[in-house]
Design an enzyme around this catalytic site. Structure first.
Site, PDB file in Angstrom:
ATOM      1  N   GLU A  76      -0.045 -13.906 -10.984  1.00 13.20           N
ATOM      2  CA  GLU A  76      -0.024 -12.520 -10.491  1.00 13.20           C
ATOM      3  C   GLU A  76       0.672 -11.678 -11.547  1.00 13.20           C
ATOM      4  O   GLU A  76       1.831 -11.928 -11.885  1.00 13.20           O
ATOM      5  CB  GLU A  76       0.725 -12.396  -9.160  1.00 13.20           C
ATOM      6  CG  GLU A  76       0.638 -10.969  -8.616  1.00 13.20           C
ATOM      7  CD  GLU A  76       1.533 -10.677  -7.411  1.00 13.20           C
ATOM      8  OE1 GLU A  76       1.327  -9.623  -6.779  1.00 13.20           O
ATOM      9  OE2 GLU A  76       2.436 -11.482  -7.106  1.00 13.20           O
ATOM     10  N   ASP A  82       0.609  -0.360 -11.240  1.00 18.32           N
ATOM     11  CA  ASP A  82       0.960   1.043 -11.484  1.00 18.32           C
ATOM     12  C   ASP A  82      -0.300   1.803 -11.882  1.00 18.32           C
ATOM     13  O   ASP A  82      -1.016   1.378 -12.790  1.00 18.32           O
ATOM     14  CB  ASP A  82       2.003   1.126 -12.606  1.00 18.32           C
ATOM     15  CG  ASP A  82       3.297   0.406 -12.228  1.00 18.32           C
ATOM     16  OD1 ASP A  82       3.756   0.611 -11.093  1.00 18.32           O
ATOM     17  OD2 ASP A  82       3.818  -0.363 -13.057  1.00 18.32           O
ATOM     18  N   LYS A  97      -2.367   9.658 -15.620  1.00 18.08           N
ATOM     19  CA  LYS A  97      -2.716  10.544 -16.739  1.00 18.08           C
ATOM     20  C   LYS A  97      -3.637   9.825 -17.725  1.00 18.08           C
ATOM     21  O   LYS A  97      -3.383   8.665 -18.087  1.00 18.08           O
ATOM     22  CB  LYS A  97      -1.445  10.971 -17.489  1.00 18.08           C
ATOM     23  CG  LYS A  97      -0.581  11.907 -16.673  1.00 18.08           C
ATOM     24  CD  LYS A  97       0.572  12.434 -17.496  1.00 18.08           C
ATOM     25  CE  LYS A  97       1.411  13.325 -16.604  1.00 18.08           C
ATOM     26  NZ  LYS A  97       2.800  13.397 -17.034  1.00 18.08           N
ATOM     27  N   ASP A 107      -3.786   0.591  -3.074  1.00 23.52           N
ATOM     28  CA  ASP A 107      -3.945   1.687  -2.110  1.00 23.52           C
ATOM     29  C   ASP A 107      -4.466   2.922  -2.836  1.00 23.52           C
ATOM     30  O   ASP A 107      -4.741   3.942  -2.199  1.00 23.52           O
ATOM     31  CB  ASP A 107      -2.589   2.052  -1.494  1.00 23.52           C
ATOM     32  CG  ASP A 107      -1.669   2.583  -2.569  1.00 23.52           C
ATOM     33  OD1 ASP A 107      -1.433   1.858  -3.540  1.00 23.52           O
ATOM     34  OD2 ASP A 107      -1.228   3.745  -2.463  1.00 23.52           O
ATOM     35  N   GLU A 139       4.752  -6.383  -0.898  1.00 23.92           N
ATOM     36  CA  GLU A 139       5.728  -5.392  -0.419  1.00 23.92           C
ATOM     37  C   GLU A 139       5.108  -3.987  -0.401  1.00 23.92           C
ATOM     38  O   GLU A 139       5.272  -3.238   0.563  1.00 23.92           O
ATOM     39  CB  GLU A 139       6.981  -5.363  -1.319  1.00 23.92           C
ATOM     40  CG  GLU A 139       7.930  -6.522  -1.119  1.00 23.92           C
ATOM     41  CD  GLU A 139       7.579  -7.752  -1.952  1.00 23.92           C
ATOM     42  OE1 GLU A 139       6.502  -7.777  -2.580  1.00 23.92           O
ATOM     43  OE2 GLU A 139       8.400  -8.695  -1.970  1.00 23.92           O
ATOM     44  N   GLU A 189       1.960  -3.227  -0.239  1.00 25.62           N
ATOM     45  CA  GLU A 189       0.892  -3.189   0.765  1.00 25.62           C
ATOM     46  C   GLU A 189       1.469  -2.895   2.145  1.00 25.62           C
ATOM     47  O   GLU A 189       0.934  -2.082   2.898  1.00 25.62           O
ATOM     48  CB  GLU A 189       0.162  -4.543   0.748  1.00 25.62           C
ATOM     49  CG  GLU A 189      -1.058  -4.618   1.641  1.00 25.62           C
ATOM     50  CD  GLU A 189      -1.860  -5.889   1.363  1.00 25.62           C
ATOM     51  OE1 GLU A 189      -1.490  -6.657   0.451  1.00 25.62           O
ATOM     52  OE2 GLU A 189      -2.864  -6.090   2.060  1.00 25.62           O
TER      53      GLU A 189
HETATM   54  N1  SAM Z   1       2.659  -6.373  -6.853  1.00 22.75           N
HETATM   55  C1  SAM Z   1       3.844  -5.827  -6.226  1.00 22.75           C
HETATM   56  C2  SAM Z   1       3.526  -5.295  -4.871  1.00 22.75           C
HETATM   57  O1  SAM Z   1       2.337  -5.087  -4.587  1.00 22.75           O
HETATM   58  O2  SAM Z   1       4.441  -5.102  -4.061  1.00 22.75           O
HETATM   59  C3  SAM Z   1       4.520  -4.762  -7.114  1.00 22.75           C
HETATM   60  C4  SAM Z   1       3.742  -3.507  -7.351  1.00 22.75           C
HETATM   61  S1  SAM Z   1       4.568  -2.390  -8.455  1.00 22.75           S
HETATM   62  C5  SAM Z   1       3.759  -0.875  -8.188  1.00 22.75           C
HETATM   63  C6  SAM Z   1       3.937  -2.866 -10.034  1.00 22.75           C
HETATM   64  C7  SAM Z   1       4.804  -3.891 -10.745  1.00 22.75           C
HETATM   65  O3  SAM Z   1       4.151  -4.307 -11.928  1.00 22.75           O
HETATM   66  C8  SAM Z   1       6.168  -3.348 -11.159  1.00 22.75           C
HETATM   67  O4  SAM Z   1       7.189  -4.176 -10.661  1.00 22.75           O
HETATM   68  C9  SAM Z   1       6.110  -3.354 -12.683  1.00 22.75           C
HETATM   69  O5  SAM Z   1       7.358  -3.601 -13.280  1.00 22.75           O
HETATM   70  C10 SAM Z   1       5.112  -4.467 -12.952  1.00 22.75           C
HETATM   71  N2  SAM Z   1       4.428  -4.335 -14.239  1.00 22.75           N
HETATM   72  C11 SAM Z   1       3.753  -3.263 -14.682  1.00 22.75           C
HETATM   73  N3  SAM Z   1       3.272  -3.461 -15.917  1.00 22.75           N
HETATM   74  C12 SAM Z   1       3.654  -4.724 -16.267  1.00 22.75           C
HETATM   75  C13 SAM Z   1       3.462  -5.515 -17.438  1.00 22.75           C
HETATM   76  N4  SAM Z   1       2.803  -5.038 -18.496  1.00 22.75           N
HETATM   77  N5  SAM Z   1       3.981  -6.755 -17.448  1.00 22.75           N
HETATM   78  C14 SAM Z   1       4.672  -7.242 -16.380  1.00 22.75           C
HETATM   79  N6  SAM Z   1       4.888  -6.529 -15.256  1.00 22.75           N
HETATM   80  C15 SAM Z   1       4.378  -5.287 -15.195  1.00 22.75           C
END
Ligand code: SAM
Length: 213
Positions: A44, A118, A122, A154, A192, A194
């Site tokens: 993941e 994320d 932009k 989402d 989390e 979701e």
């Molecule tokens: N998957 C989790 C959830 O659905 O609850 C977390 C979603 S959160 C919006 C996105 C996560 O991806 C963040 O904790 C961020 O630090 C991590 N992330 C984003 N880009 C990443 C990268 N290039 N390598 C590792 N983690 C990354």
């Protein structure tokens, strides 16, 4: 993801090397040694606080899971969950997914999960989206033939963008739901994010794609 400074986080990760694998480069091509079996490996990318990988690990003992998360202050929550679950088929990496090919050999991974990545809305940040073509290249390099990407979000904009990106790349769409929680999909493990977004009434989008031979 809101980040709180946690000065103790680095120390906590170092104290749990059986869960957060230190020096992951040295296991490239040898992850079966860490797990002590040859079960398929699912990763993941952007695992956050770890509810998904932990839940999947518990539900599917014959699959090995690796959660990859950039931020120490976030992954510490995942470590606690893995510890509590006592699952020995779930490991974590505190690394940047930009470097996935340093940690995994070709065909070492059977599936990639992207959950609530994320959105980087932009246009100038398009390259940071985990479904951008350069990431699809990285996943292709480490995945088995016909390896899969399972994606939930989402965010309608990110979902639309990602479907186009998958299609432009030549990936085959094998599953789609525009409202996962009101679909007949079985065995969904919530992340989390979701839980947070669906409790506010937001729809969850889900797709599965696979690389073709
Ligand atoms: N998957 C989790 C959830 O659905 O609850 C977390 C979603 S959160 C919006 C996105 C996560 O991806 C963040 O904790 C961020 O630090 C991590 N992330 C984003 N880009 C990443 C990268 N290039 N390598 C590792 N983690 C990354």
């Amino acid at each position: 993801m809101r980040l709180r400074n946690k000065p103790w986080a680095g120390e906590y990760l170092a104290e749990n090397p059986q869960i957060v694998i230190q020096d992951p480069q040295s296991y490239k091509g040898k992850w079966h040694e860490i797990f002590g079996n040859d079960h398929p490996i699912h990763i993941e990318v952007g695992t956050g606080k770890g509810q998904f990988v932990t839940g999947m690990g518990r539900a599917n003992p014959s699959i090995n899971y690796i959660g990859i998360e950039l931020f120490e202050s976030v992954i510490v929550h995942a470590v606690k969950k893995v510890k509590e679950s006592e699952a020995n088929n779930v490991k974590l990496l505190n690394v940047n997914a930009n470097n996935l090919t340093e940690y995994f050999a070709p065909a070492e991974v059977s599936r990639v999960y992207l959950n609530f990545s994320d959105p980087w809305p932009k246009t100038k940040h398009e390259k940071r989206r985990l479904t951008y073509k350069t990431f699809l290249d990285l996943y292709k390099e480490i995945l088995v033939e016909e390896g899969e990407i399972h994606f939930k979000t989402d965010n309608q904009g990110l979902f639309e963008y990602s479907l186009k990106s998958f299609s432009d790349y030549g990936l085959k769409l094998t599953y789609i739901s525009l409202d996962l929680h009101n679909s007949d999909f079985e065995g969904n493990i919530m992340t989390e994010y979701e839980e947070k977004f669906s409790s506010k009434g937001q729809r969850i989008y889900r797709s599965e794609v696979k690389y073709e031979k």
